[in-house]
Scaffold this active site. Structure first.
Site, PDB file in Angstrom:
ATOM      1  N   LEU A  10       0.854  -1.182   0.000  1.00 18.58           N
ATOM      2  CA  LEU A  10       0.000   0.000   0.000  1.00 18.58           C
ATOM      3  C   LEU A  10       0.891   1.233   0.000  1.00 18.58           C
ATOM      4  O   LEU A  10       2.005   1.206   0.536  1.00 18.58           O
ATOM      5  CB  LEU A  10      -0.906   0.025   1.238  1.00 18.58           C
ATOM      6  CG  LEU A  10      -2.000  -1.032   1.328  1.00 18.58           C
ATOM      7  CD1 LEU A  10      -2.693  -0.940   2.680  1.00 18.58           C
ATOM      8  CD2 LEU A  10      -3.022  -0.862   0.203  1.00 18.58           C
ATOM      9  N   GLY A 191       6.103   6.344  -0.603  1.00 20.83           N
ATOM     10  CA  GLY A 191       7.443   5.906  -0.957  1.00 20.83           C
ATOM     11  C   GLY A 191       8.202   5.248   0.177  1.00 20.83           C
ATOM     12  O   GLY A 191       9.427   5.142   0.127  1.00 20.83           O
ATOM     13  N   ARG A 192       7.496   4.809   1.188  1.00 18.96           N
ATOM     14  CA  ARG A 192       8.096   4.175   2.366  1.00 18.96           C
ATOM     15  C   ARG A 192       8.995   5.135   3.157  1.00 18.96           C
ATOM     16  O   ARG A 192       9.786   4.701   3.983  1.00 18.96           O
ATOM     17  CB  ARG A 192       8.885   2.908   1.993  1.00 18.96           C
ATOM     18  CG  ARG A 192       8.019   1.772   1.445  1.00 18.96           C
ATOM     19  CD  ARG A 192       7.021   1.314   2.510  1.00 18.96           C
ATOM     20  NE  ARG A 192       6.269   0.132   2.113  1.00 18.96           N
ATOM     21  CZ  ARG A 192       5.041   0.156   1.566  1.00 18.96           C
ATOM     22  NH1 ARG A 192       4.462   1.309   1.315  1.00 18.96           N
ATOM     23  NH2 ARG A 192       4.411  -0.952   1.280  1.00 18.96           N
ATOM     24  N   LEU A 193       8.861   6.426   2.913  1.00 15.72           N
ATOM     25  CA  LEU A 193       9.626   7.410   3.692  1.00 15.72           C
ATOM     26  C   LEU A 193       8.779   7.833   4.888  1.00 15.72           C
ATOM     27  O   LEU A 193       8.347   8.986   5.016  1.00 15.72           O
ATOM     28  CB  LEU A 193      10.012   8.608   2.812  1.00 15.72           C
ATOM     29  CG  LEU A 193      10.993   8.282   1.689  1.00 15.72           C
ATOM     30  CD1 LEU A 193      11.241   9.518   0.822  1.00 15.72           C
ATOM     31  CD2 LEU A 193      12.311   7.767   2.258  1.00 15.72           C
ATOM     32  N   HIS A 194       8.552   6.880   5.780  1.00 20.76           N
ATOM     33  CA  HIS A 194       7.633   7.074   6.898  1.00 20.76           C
ATOM     34  C   HIS A 194       8.182   8.061   7.925  1.00 20.76           C
ATOM     35  O   HIS A 194       9.395   8.247   8.056  1.00 20.76           O
ATOM     36  CB  HIS A 194       7.373   5.729   7.586  1.00 20.76           C
ATOM     37  CG  HIS A 194       7.021   4.636   6.645  1.00 20.76           C
ATOM     38  ND1 HIS A 194       5.974   4.715   5.758  1.00 20.76           N
ATOM     39  CD2 HIS A 194       7.585   3.405   6.442  1.00 20.76           C
ATOM     40  CE1 HIS A 194       5.894   3.594   5.059  1.00 20.76           C
ATOM     41  NE2 HIS A 194       6.866   2.789   5.444  1.00 20.76           N
TER      42      HIS A 194
END
Length: 214
Positions: A10, A191-194
């Site tokens: 997701l 972008g998984r840059l949480h």
């Protein structure tokens, strides 16, 4: 590798978490997120993973239910003779993890564990439905039993014996409180840059706030 599993993903984009938005106190910050989670009508919003470990470091995890939280810590209840309780007796440290997927959020709480005073355990036990109180008296939690029929028969016997009588909290059942020393708030981002904000308790009882790389 199973491609159908590897392809599951997701793209998180609902919210952000900046240092300027975070409270100086992690419990107050948790309360902010808790209120939002409650308003989101998440089913079993208080479900959390409880991770414990043996003295030699072998981990174990399971889902339990949060029953209260305050500046003192995060509370749950269980059988004091269960496997998790045995691990906590020998290694009184634990980690709690909340995952509120509807808000794309996680909270990870690492802390020291203590039993709550008996009076608090009594009060909570009496607030439980009668069938749950009888269940607590009935179950030798985490022990090997013969079959499903054995526990059902034991429950029915206790239900008949206790019918119309007060069901008192057994000595082997009660609460624990996890006193946090590290708390991490995780907000999913594209972008998984949480966003990851970590609170660490210092020797002066102040909290140090830092951003972690995603």
């Amino acid at each position: 590798m199973k491609s159908e599993i590897a392809a599951i993903r997701l793209n998180y984009s609902k919210k952000i978490l900046l240092e300027t938005d975070a409270d100086d106190d992690p419990v107050k910050q948790f309360d902010k997120w808790w209120q939002e989670a409650m308003l989101s009508e998440i089913k079993e919003v208080n479900a959390m993973t409880l991770a414990t470990a043996s003295p030699d470091g072998i981990p174990s995890a399971r889902i339990v239910l949060l029953k209260d939280f305050s500046e003192k810590g995060f509370m749950f209840f269980t059988n004091y003779e269960s496997f998790k309780a045995q691990q906590l007796d020998n290694n009184p440290k634990a980690c709690l993890v909340f995952f509120w997927k509807e808000l794309e959020r996680q909270v990870r709480i690492t802390g020291l564990v203590q039993k709550v005073p008996p009076g608090e355990s009594d009060a909570y036990f009496q607030s439980r439905p009668e069938e749950s109180r009888i269940g607590a008296v009935t179950s030798p939690q985490s022990r090997v039993i013969e079959n499903r029929e054995w526990i059902d028969a034991r429950y029915e016997k206790n239900r008949e014996l206790l019918s119309g009588k007060p069901v008192k909290r057994p000595d082997y059942w009660g609460g624990y409180i996890v006193r946090p020393v590290i708390v991490e708030f995780w907000q999913g981002r594209p972008g998984r840059l949480h966003d990851r904000i970590q609170y660490t308790l210092q020797n002066n009882n102040e909290w140090k706030i830092e951003r972690l790389a995603p």
